[in-house]
Motif scaffolding. Structure first.
Motif, mmCIF file in Angstrom:
data_model
loop_
_atom_site.group_PDB
_atom_site.id
_atom_site.type_symbol
_atom_site.label_atom_id
_atom_site.label_comp_id
_atom_site.label_asym_id
_atom_site.label_seq_id
_atom_site.Cartn_x
_atom_site.Cartn_y
_atom_site.Cartn_z
ATOM 1 N N TYR A 176 62.315 26.262 -39.921
ATOM 2 C CA TYR A 176 62.158 24.674 -39.305
ATOM 3 C C TYR A 176 62.513 24.523 -38.312
ATOM 4 O O TYR A 176 63.032 25.167 -37.451
ATOM 5 C CB TYR A 176 63.736 23.958 -40.437
ATOM 6 N N GLN A 177 61.435 23.654 -37.693
ATOM 7 C CA GLN A 177 61.817 23.178 -36.191
ATOM 8 C C GLN A 177 62.237 21.991 -35.369
ATOM 9 O O GLN A 177 62.124 20.757 -36.259
ATOM 10 C CB GLN A 177 60.484 23.214 -35.758
ATOM 11 N N VAL A 178 63.159 21.902 -34.811
ATOM 12 C CA VAL A 178 64.006 20.930 -34.453
ATOM 13 C C VAL A 178 63.287 20.775 -32.666
ATOM 14 O O VAL A 178 63.691 21.558 -31.513
ATOM 15 C CB VAL A 178 65.679 21.050 -34.249
ATOM 16 N N THR A 179 62.997 19.573 -32.960
ATOM 17 C CA THR A 179 62.938 19.565 -31.049
ATOM 18 C C THR A 179 63.332 17.804 -30.819
ATOM 19 O O THR A 179 63.066 17.396 -31.063
ATOM 20 C CB THR A 179 61.004 18.779 -30.963
ATOM 21 N N ASN A 180 63.965 18.347 -29.269
ATOM 22 C CA ASN A 180 64.285 17.444 -28.486
ATOM 23 C C ASN A 180 64.206 16.372 -27.590
ATOM 24 O O ASN A 180 64.256 17.409 -26.950
ATOM 25 C CB ASN A 180 66.234 17.664 -28.651
ATOM 26 N N THR A 181 63.827 15.015 -27.257
ATOM 27 C CA THR A 181 63.213 15.221 -26.244
ATOM 28 C C THR A 181 63.889 14.296 -25.247
ATOM 29 O O THR A 181 64.891 13.097 -26.162
ATOM 30 C CB THR A 181 62.126 14.480 -26.429
ATOM 31 N N LEU A 182 64.126 14.527 -24.225
ATOM 32 C CA LEU A 182 65.144 13.977 -23.232
ATOM 33 C C LEU A 182 63.947 13.358 -21.908
ATOM 34 O O LEU A 182 63.227 13.689 -21.188
ATOM 35 C CB LEU A 182 66.058 14.959 -22.140
ATOM 36 N N SER A 183 64.134 11.931 -21.569
ATOM 37 C CA SER A 183 63.418 11.097 -20.518
ATOM 38 C C SER A 183 64.583 11.320 -19.211
ATOM 39 O O SER A 183 65.772 10.603 -19.319
ATOM 40 C CB SER A 183 63.101 10.089 -20.917
ATOM 41 N N VAL A 184 64.045 11.839 -18.553
ATOM 42 C CA VAL A 184 64.936 11.698 -17.094
ATOM 43 C C VAL A 184 64.376 10.807 -15.829
ATOM 44 O O VAL A 184 63.332 10.870 -15.683
ATOM 45 C CB VAL A 184 65.410 13.569 -16.374
ATOM 46 N N ARG A 185 64.725 9.866 -15.229
ATOM 47 C CA ARG A 185 64.823 9.454 -14.002
ATOM 48 C C ARG A 185 64.679 10.102 -12.875
ATOM 49 O O ARG A 185 66.470 9.995 -12.732
ATOM 50 C CB ARG A 185 65.086 8.115 -14.092
ATOM 51 N N VAL A 186 64.132 10.259 -12.358
ATOM 52 C CA VAL A 186 64.218 11.122 -10.595
ATOM 53 C C VAL A 186 64.109 10.532 -9.944
ATOM 54 O O VAL A 186 63.107 10.381 -9.685
ATOM 55 C CB VAL A 186 63.563 12.656 -11.043
ATOM 56 N N ARG A 187 65.036 9.843 -9.208
ATOM 57 C CA ARG A 187 65.132 9.245 -8.077
ATOM 58 C C ARG A 187 64.608 9.089 -6.569
ATOM 59 O O ARG A 187 64.494 8.698 -6.148
ATOM 60 C CB ARG A 187 66.282 7.770 -8.163
ATOM 61 N N ASN A 188 65.123 10.332 -6.977
ATOM 62 C CA ASN A 188 64.747 11.594 -5.374
ATOM 63 C C ASN A 188 63.174 12.101 -5.704
ATOM 64 O O ASN A 188 63.534 13.528 -6.146
ATOM 65 C CB ASN A 188 65.734 12.512 -4.783
ATOM 66 N N VAL A 189 62.428 11.215 -5.267
ATOM 67 C CA VAL A 189 60.825 12.366 -5.891
ATOM 68 C C VAL A 189 60.758 13.769 -5.112
ATOM 69 O O VAL A 189 60.196 14.714 -5.843
ATOM 70 C CB VAL A 189 59.373 11.386 -5.577
ATOM 71 N N ASP A 190 61.214 13.857 -4.333
ATOM 72 C CA ASP A 190 60.779 15.069 -3.445
ATOM 73 C C ASP A 190 62.100 16.311 -4.504
ATOM 74 O O ASP A 190 61.700 17.376 -4.024
ATOM 75 C CB ASP A 190 62.035 15.064 -2.575
ATOM 76 N N LYS A 191 62.668 16.133 -5.032
ATOM 77 C CA LYS A 191 63.614 16.653 -6.190
ATOM 78 C C LYS A 191 62.714 17.536 -7.905
ATOM 79 O O LYS A 191 63.621 18.094 -7.638
ATOM 80 C CB LYS A 191 65.479 16.634 -6.391
ATOM 81 N N THR A 192 62.115 16.358 -7.857
ATOM 82 C CA THR A 192 61.311 17.045 -9.264
ATOM 83 C C THR A 192 60.320 17.664 -9.780
ATOM 84 O O THR A 192 61.116 18.264 -10.930
ATOM 85 C CB THR A 192 59.624 15.446 -9.107
ATOM 86 N N GLY A 193 60.215 19.182 -8.423
ATOM 87 C CA GLY A 193 59.649 20.035 -8.864
ATOM 88 C C GLY A 193 60.648 20.975 -9.162
ATOM 89 O O GLY A 193 61.178 21.600 -9.392
ATOM 90 N N GLU A 194 61.942 20.941 -8.190
ATOM 91 C CA GLU A 194 63.326 21.051 -8.443
ATOM 92 C C GLU A 194 64.050 20.989 -10.438
ATOM 93 O O GLU A 194 64.453 22.151 -10.172
ATOM 94 C CB GLU A 194 64.543 21.034 -6.966
ATOM 95 N N ILE A 195 63.822 19.780 -10.445
ATOM 96 C CA ILE A 195 64.607 19.898 -12.127
ATOM 97 C C ILE A 195 63.707 20.052 -13.069
ATOM 98 O O ILE A 195 64.298 20.731 -13.505
ATOM 99 C CB ILE A 195 63.920 17.713 -11.541
ATOM 100 N N LEU A 196 62.194 20.208 -12.781
ATOM 101 C CA LEU A 196 61.640 20.331 -13.686
ATOM 102 C C LEU A 196 61.878 22.063 -13.991
ATOM 103 O O LEU A 196 61.974 22.836 -15.129
ATOM 104 C CB LEU A 196 60.308 20.541 -13.015
ATOM 105 N N ASP A 197 62.166 23.113 -12.771
ATOM 106 C CA ASP A 197 62.345 24.672 -12.227
ATOM 107 C C ASP A 197 63.602 24.705 -13.930
ATOM 108 O O ASP A 197 63.528 25.781 -14.224
ATOM 109 C CB ASP A 197 62.205 24.728 -11.596
ATOM 110 N N LYS A 198 64.769 23.950 -13.141
ATOM 111 C CA LYS A 198 65.353 24.080 -13.656
ATOM 112 C C LYS A 198 66.237 23.984 -15.142
ATOM 113 O O LYS A 198 66.285 24.364 -16.004
ATOM 114 C CB LYS A 198 66.853 23.234 -13.118
ATOM 115 N N ALA A 199 65.123 22.914 -15.849
ATOM 116 C CA ALA A 199 65.110 22.424 -16.770
ATOM 117 C C ALA A 199 64.336 23.905 -17.795
ATOM 118 O O ALA A 199 65.054 23.687 -19.008
ATOM 119 C CB ALA A 199 64.124 20.746 -17.659
ATOM 120 N N VAL A 200 63.316 23.939 -17.025
ATOM 121 C CA VAL A 200 62.397 25.283 -18.120
ATOM 122 C C VAL A 200 62.973 26.522 -18.238
ATOM 123 O O VAL A 200 63.282 26.934 -19.374
ATOM 124 C CB VAL A 200 61.000 25.773 -16.901
#
Length: 236
Positions: free
Chosen positions: A115-139
């Motif tokens: 069985y596969q379970v997929t959970n999707t989270l929507s994240v609003r990043v209000r400091n665009v400069d931190k977008t790459g850092e947020i992606l890296d943490k998430a991965v």
């Protein structure tokens, strides 16, 4: 006037004012033109779609593993300064996975393997400069499905207003050119309608998550807001 001519005279008296009134209510000659305006602005917010997929022999085991991984991702988002209002679950899916084998009679036999379970989270990043850092943490904490990035603006009203002014100016210039070519003059504006065109999302491929080793390089660029207007002028 004879008695039998009186109804005809009365009918004519009623008809002629009616005809005159109908002539007075004829719409004036008009011209309808369209215009388009564009204004750009740097985005001040990124919206990320982050998905965690876990697989196990039973749906319960897959859900438990997914819950643990997503809880770690959410905790990391909070520690990175993402507010609660900017974290939203976008969907949870539970799907069986089968292996199919071909049989001698041409049919297929399905075997439930996980069985596969997929959970999707929507994240609003209000400091665009931190977008790459947020992606890296998430991965690093378990996001393993491709999502998407939408670069947007929290309050684009001023930029849209600028685009709207440009659109009306273009419509007025077009109407003036057409009127001059036709040898007539523009009168008052009778009607204006407009339509806003928002910038489209910028997709991210799943493989970019798999290859992440450090802060993901992200270029926000500019958002382009377009407004299309239709203006109706009276002609003189």
């Amino acid at each position: 006037m004879t008695r039998h001519l009186l109804p005809i005279a009365l009918a004519a008296a009623v008809a002629f004012p009616a005809l005159a009134s109908a002539a007075d209510t004829q719409p004036p000659p008009r011209i309808i033109v369209s215009g388009e305006g564009e204004a750009t602005v740097a985005p001040d917010m990124a919206i990320l779609s982050l998905s965690v997929m876990r697989e196990a022999k039973s749906a319960r085991e897959a859900l438990d593993a997914n819950n643990d991984a997503m809880a770690a991702v959410i905790a990391a988002m909070r520690s990175a300064g993402i507010a609660e209002r900017d974290l939203q679950t976008a969907g949870i899916q539970i799907n069986p996975r089968y292996n199919y084998t071909n049989k001698a009679d041409g049919s297929q036999e399905a075997e439930l393997v996980a069985y596969q379970v997929t959970n999707t989270l929507s994240v609003r990043v209000r400091n665009v400069d931190k977008t790459g850092e947020i992606l890296d943490k998430a991965v690093s904490l378990g996001v393993n499905q491709g999502g998407g990035i939408t670069f947007t603006n929290d309050d684009p009203k001023a930029t849209i207003a600028e685009a709207r002014k440009k659109a009306v100016a273009e419509a007025m210039a077009k109407a003036k050119t057409l009127a001059e070519a036709a040898g007539v003059s523009l009168g008052k504006v009778l009607e204006i309608t407009d339509q806003n065109v928002a910038p489209a999302p910028i997709p991210m491929a799943a493989k970019s998550f798999d290859a992440a080793r450090s802060a993901v390089p992200v270029q926000a660029g500019e958002n382009s807001y377009n407004v299309q207007v239709t203006v109706t002028f009276e002609l003189k």
